[in-house]
Motif scaffolding. Structure first.
Motif, short mmCIF file in Angstrom:
data_model
loop_
_atom_site.label_atom_id
_atom_site.label_comp_id
_atom_site.label_asym_id
_atom_site.label_seq_id
_atom_site.Cartn_x
_atom_site.Cartn_y
_atom_site.Cartn_z
N ALA A 1 4.76 -2.19 -12.56
CA ALA A 1 4.64 -1.46 -11.13
C ALA A 1 6.13 -1.88 -10.21
CB ALA A 1 3.51 -2.49 -10.35
N SER B 1 -1.00 1.70 -6.05
CA SER B 1 0.69 2.55 -6.43
C SER B 1 1.11 4.05 -7.07
CB SER B 1 0.61 1.73 -8.23
OG SER B 1 0.48 2.68 -9.53
N TYR C 1 8.37 -1.19 -1.89
CA TYR C 1 6.89 -1.07 -2.04
C TYR C 1 7.47 -2.00 -3.36
CZ TYR C 1 3.74 0.15 -5.68
OH TYR C 1 2.46 0.30 -7.08
N ASN D 1 4.64 -5.52 -4.24
CA ASN D 1 3.65 -5.40 -5.29
C ASN D 1 4.25 -6.30 -6.45
OD1 ASN D 1 2.16 -3.93 -5.79
ND2 ASN D 1 3.05 -2.37 -7.01
#
Lengths: 103, 497
Positions: free
Chosen positions: B245, B306, B335, B339
């Motif tokens: 991710a 996501s 992000y 994450n």
């Protein structure tokens, strides 16, 4: 270029091969056949690359072809490894039997 | 180019390569009698030391103001390139720390070596301007990640997710290299730096560009190439999910921005890719956010989130201005930080509960792990875009950069036609979707904060090493700092384009 074939013919064949490979990946249920179709797609690319390199007189494309061949071999190795790991657990290589996900 | 320059430029990567082999060598040479847990710890330490050295080396190159340009854009290591690499290696370090705790199989050193190998690929992908090297780097990332996703051999789900990731990824990389061949055929060069002085915009070029975008769209998980994401995030080992991710997204976005910024100027190019990208952005936001609403598994929820974030990212690219590109990169970095942190906390907590990450498994985590839960709160609120956290600033920059490109007009018809209309619509949709996303983020937080059980407050963090906690808090601090004080980093990114 004094051959009969122009670059278009090569590109058409490459596109057809690529589409056959793509359709195979989408439609086939057997993971081994999916792997083979992936190979077909990559080989279609190689054909296009070599044709472009031949007709533009710039050798970069041929070099990329060698990389693409190597990468394709590595990809198959990984794919088969995953498939073996899966087969040990599930005793099947058919997509319809692989349904544990998404629950 | 002489070899000494090459050696100097790639020194950080070479250190990582050495660390990779050292981790394998130490494990196989010296640690065969030890328990898998101990071997994992040692391999993790070796990898971390290598990454720290590489980061120091990058910092040193940065302070010297080194600029390397190797073989006509094969590697482009200016300040931005060094920063991109530092971000990737920093994220790797966090992931390695999380991975060290618990190895899914007895192959502890291979686990870490594969993570380092994919980090190398990401570093090269983020710094290259050559399609050949981009292809090889992308494959290095993908192949390592396929193996990592399927690494939990005891679980059939993990192998199945690996196969799914492999099948989608294989098709995507075939599209990528097919696109590369068309771009090469149209321009006669693999160097994207030469595009700007090339004026013939043929169908071949457009087709090639779309195919390349398909390949990258898979990595960023935008609709319609998102189908793998929920299964992979849910079934892969948690640190690997964090890695898929974060790292691979950051590197792909760096390359994507470079690709789009290098497009030959002119309205034809803009229209060529604008509509497909805008459509992908719209559907990513819709499917990601609406899909996340009905998830009961925390990792699946984050996977859909996501996908939605992939949609937001594209807005900056569509704005097509240096500010937009910088905003996209800023957003993806923020992000990724949030994450990695969120998945790290999930991994730490779900190991202890033996659950597979359903929301109710986390109920009352606040009582048992106040510190980690607070960090998780920061990560999720940042992703939801709550000020003053970094996610809010990232979204603000993205939407502002898009609005900045809208040519103001008091005639509604002009305002809403063509490119203007797309941008206005995209930003409005993104705003609405951000509000909707609040619902599922709060739902996830509710699981953490609220519990039925009224047992006394107990701090149950033992067994979680201080190093990992430090790592989580460092990530949380970064998310906070980039939110409160984003100026310097943003200015740095804006100067790059």
């Amino acid at each position: 270029m004094d051959g009969v074939l122009g670059i278009e013919e090569y590109l058409v064949v490459a596109s057809i091969l690529f589409c056959i490979g793509l359709l195979g990946v989408i439609l086939r249920r057997n993971v081994l056949l999916i792997l083979m179709c992936l190979e077909l797609m990559l080989n279609a690319v190689n054909l296009a690359l070599v044709a472009f390199a031949r007709y533009s007189g710039n050798m970069d494309g041929v070099i990329l072809t060698f990389f693409a061949i190597t990468v394709a071999a590595a990809e198959v190795a990984i794919g088969l490894a995953i498939l073996v790991a899966l087969y040990r657990r599930r005793k099947s290589i058919f997509l319809q039997d692989l349904n544990l996900l998404g629950r | 180019m002489d070899y000494l320059t090459l050696l100097e430029a790639t020194l950080p990567d070479l250190i990582v390569v050495v660390a990779l082999f050292a981790a394998l060598g130490v494990d196989y040479g010296l640690c065969q009698g030890k328990s898998p847990h101990e071997r994992g710890r040692i391999a993790g330490e070796v990898s971390s030391i290598g990454l720290l050295l590489a980061l120091c080396c990058l910092a040193f190159q940065w302070m010297q103001g080194s600029v390397f340009e190797i073989a006509e854009g094969q590697l482009n290591l200016d300040a931005t390139g060094l920063a991109a690499k530092a971000i990737v290696y920093g994220l790797t370090l966090a992931v390695i720390r999380f991975a060290t705790r618990h190895c899914p199989t007895t192959h502890a050193s291979e686990y870490h070596a594969l993570i380092l190998l994919s980090a190398l690929g990401m570093g090269f992908l983020a710094t290259t301007e050559n399609l050949l090297l981009a292809f090889v780097a992308l494959e290095l990332v993908s192949l390592s990640l396929y193996a990592l996703v399927a690494f939990k051999t005891s679980s059939p789900q993990s192998a199945e997710a690996g196969l799914k990731y492999f099948a989608f990824g294989g098709v995507a990389s075939a599209f990528f290299v097919f696109g590369v061949s068309y771009l090469y055929g149209a321009t006669g060069s693999l160097d994207i730096g030469t595009w700007s002085d090339w004026s013939d915009r043929s169908t071949l070029f457009a087709l090639g560009l779309v195919f390349v975008l398909v390949g990258l769209g898979f990595k960023v998980a935008v609709v319609p190439f998102h189908l793998w994401a929920p299964d992979v995030y849910q079934s892969a080992p948690t640190p690997v999910a964090a890695w898929v991710a974060s790292g691979s997204k950051v590197a792909s976005v760096f390359f994507l921005v470079k690709l789009i910024a290098a497009l030959p100027p002119g309205p034809e190019t803009a229209t060529m890719i604008f509509a497909p990208l805008a459509t992908a952005a719209i559907f990513s936001m819709l499917i990601g956010n609406l899909g996340a609403l009905r998830q009961s598994n925390l990792k699946r929820l984050l996977a859909y989130a996501s996908i939605a974030n992939g949609g937001y990212l594209l807005i900056g690219l569509l704005a097509g201005s240096p500010d937009g590109y910088a905003a996209s990169i800023f957003y993806v970095v923020v992000y990724a930080l949030a994450n990695v942190g969120a998945f790290g906390v999930i991994g730490l907590l779900s190991d202890r509960m033996k659950g597979d990450g359903r929301l109710e498994d986390f109920s009352g985590s606040w009582r048992r792990h106040p510190g980690l839960s607070f960090a998780f709160l920061l990560f999720l609120l940042s992703s939801a875009g709550i000020p003053p956290l970094a996610g809010f600033v990232g979204k603000y920059y993205l939407f502002y950069s898009a609005f900045d490109q809208v040519e103001m007009s008091y005639v509604l018809g002009e305002l809403l036609s063509g490119r203007n209309g797309w941008l206005v619509f995209l930003v409005c949709l993104a705003l609405v979707m951000s509000v909707i996303s609040l619902y599922y983020y709060v739902l996830a937080l509710k699981a953490f904060l609220v519990s039925e059980d009224e047992s006394p407050h107990l701090d149950d963090d033992e067994g979680i090493s201080p190093g990992i906690k430090l790592c989580v808090f460092a990530l949380a601090l970064l998310v906070l700092i980039l939110g409160v004080y984003p100026g310097p980093f943003m200015a740095f990114l804006q100067a790059a384009f």
